[in-house]
Enzyme design. Structure first.
Site, mmCIF file in Angstrom:
data_model
loop_
_atom_site.group_PDB
_atom_site.id
_atom_site.type_symbol
_atom_site.label_atom_id
_atom_site.label_comp_id
_atom_site.label_asym_id
_atom_site.label_seq_id
_atom_site.Cartn_x
_atom_site.Cartn_y
_atom_site.Cartn_z
ATOM 1 N N PRO A 91 0.826 -1.220 0.000
ATOM 2 C CA PRO A 91 0.000 0.000 0.000
ATOM 3 C C PRO A 91 0.857 1.266 0.000
ATOM 4 O O PRO A 91 0.371 2.351 -0.349
ATOM 5 C CB PRO A 91 -0.806 -0.109 1.301
ATOM 6 C CG PRO A 91 -0.783 -1.559 1.653
ATOM 7 C CD PRO A 91 0.547 -2.070 1.156
ATOM 8 N N GLU A 118 3.348 -9.102 7.567
ATOM 9 C CA GLU A 118 3.369 -7.651 7.754
ATOM 10 C C GLU A 118 4.247 -6.977 6.720
ATOM 11 O O GLU A 118 4.170 -5.761 6.528
ATOM 12 C CB GLU A 118 3.855 -7.291 9.163
ATOM 13 C CG GLU A 118 2.939 -7.797 10.257
ATOM 14 C CD GLU A 118 1.463 -7.578 9.955
ATOM 15 O OE1 GLU A 118 1.059 -6.413 9.799
ATOM 16 O OE2 GLU A 118 0.700 -8.566 9.866
ATOM 17 N N ARG A 156 -3.390 -8.076 -21.632
ATOM 18 C CA ARG A 156 -4.303 -7.548 -22.646
ATOM 19 C C ARG A 156 -3.616 -6.570 -23.603
ATOM 20 O O ARG A 156 -4.202 -6.208 -24.626
ATOM 21 C CB ARG A 156 -5.564 -6.958 -22.012
ATOM 22 C CG ARG A 156 -5.324 -5.848 -21.038
ATOM 23 C CD ARG A 156 -6.613 -5.384 -20.385
ATOM 24 N NE ARG A 156 -7.538 -4.746 -21.331
ATOM 25 C CZ ARG A 156 -7.353 -3.553 -21.883
ATOM 26 N NH1 ARG A 156 -6.264 -2.860 -21.598
ATOM 27 N NH2 ARG A 156 -8.225 -3.039 -22.706
ATOM 28 N N ASP A 171 -9.545 2.343 -25.302
ATOM 29 C CA ASP A 171 -10.179 2.150 -24.003
ATOM 30 C C ASP A 171 -9.791 3.241 -23.023
ATOM 31 O O ASP A 171 -9.010 4.139 -23.320
ATOM 32 C CB ASP A 171 -9.902 0.751 -23.445
ATOM 33 C CG ASP A 171 -8.420 0.453 -23.251
ATOM 34 O OD1 ASP A 171 -8.078 -0.707 -23.095
ATOM 35 O OD2 ASP A 171 -7.609 1.389 -23.261
#
Ligand code: 4GX
Length: 252
Positions: A91, A118, A156, A171
């Site tokens: 994060p 962790e 993709r 896109d």
């Protein structure tokens, strides 16, 4: 391109590599994925890969030495002439966005390190990790799902994987804007709901203009940050600004 994945859970990857539209991206000659079970590099006698954090606190930390043995094995198996970045997921990483995906897709691949517990001993990150990426502001239990997200986004982009090469040039994000809405049959639902008349006109210029206006309005409403970035990159022309002026963004 070659992607190496260092993980405690290699089995989490197999379904994704053999199913779905992206399966073709992982066929020979495209993205060559190699899975490296971190446990194979653990400390004897029990193949330990983690231990308690100095300073105390909950959870476990991945040990430097098993990670370094795994990385050395990956490096030995890869072409040294085309060194690939070591990427880990956390994060605390920089948010993964389409330009980073495109940049990685254009290179020799990557070595993906999937942390668990962790986290990873900071000394390994400092010495070996080139890039820490985040897939969003929420907490997962490991880096495997982020690695799969990156693999899917890379898959993709491989030539011949999407049915139509234009689909990923048009896109979301490639154009710097959110995608326009899509409609298919039937033209009228049982409850009477129809399809925007522009799409039924057969007028290709009118259809393109409608779609562009929808993209602009949706981006202005939902992601004004992306609209500002597209403007700063010179992606918006006078017709776009005129369309936005006709349809001012809704203020919340
Ligand atoms: N976007 N996680 C990684 C273990 C960990 C912690 C610190 C390295 C350093 C996440 C995310 C995410 C949870 C993956 C913690 N590894 N990764 N994991 N959001 O939440 O990328």
């Amino acid at each position: 391109m070659r992607i190496d994945v260092i993980t405690l859970f290699p089995e989490l990857f197999s379904a994704h590599l053999v199913h779905g539209v992206t399966r073709r991206a992982f066929e020979p000659g495209r993205i060559d994925v190699h899975l490296w079970p971190l446990r194979d590099f653990g400390d004897p006698p029990h193949a330990r890969v983690d231990d308690r954090p100095y300073g105390g606190g909950p959870g476990m930390v991945l040990l430097v030495e098993p990670l370094e043995r795994a990385l050395a094995a990956v490096r030995a198996a890869r072409d040294e002439a085309a060194p690939a970045p070591v990427v880990s997921f956390s994060p605390a990483g920089t948010l993964l966005r389409q330009p980073t995906v495109e940049q990685l897709a254009a290179g020799p691949g990557a070595i993906l390190l999937c942390g668990r517990y962790e986290g990873i001993d900071q000394r390994f990150i400092d010495a070996h990790v080139d890039r820490e990426l985040s897939i969003g502001d929420y907490v997962l239990s490991g880096g495997e799902l982020p690695a799969l997200v990156l693999l899917d986004a890379l898959a993709r982009l491989q030539p011949g994987v999407l049915g139509d090469a234009r689909s990923h040039q048009q896109d979301s994000f490639s154009a710097g804007l959110l995608d326009h809405p899509h409609y298919s049959r039937p033209e009228r639902l049982a409850d009477g709901t129809g399809v925007p008349e522009e799409l039924l006109s057969g007028n290709h210029a009118a259809i393109a203009a409608w779609r562009r206006e929808q993209s602009l309005a949706l981006t202005a409403e939902r992601r004004p940050d992306l609209l500002d970035a597209a403007r700063a990159e010179g992606l918006l022309g006078p017709a776009d600004e005129a369309a936005l002026a006709r349809k001012p963004p809704r203020t919340l």
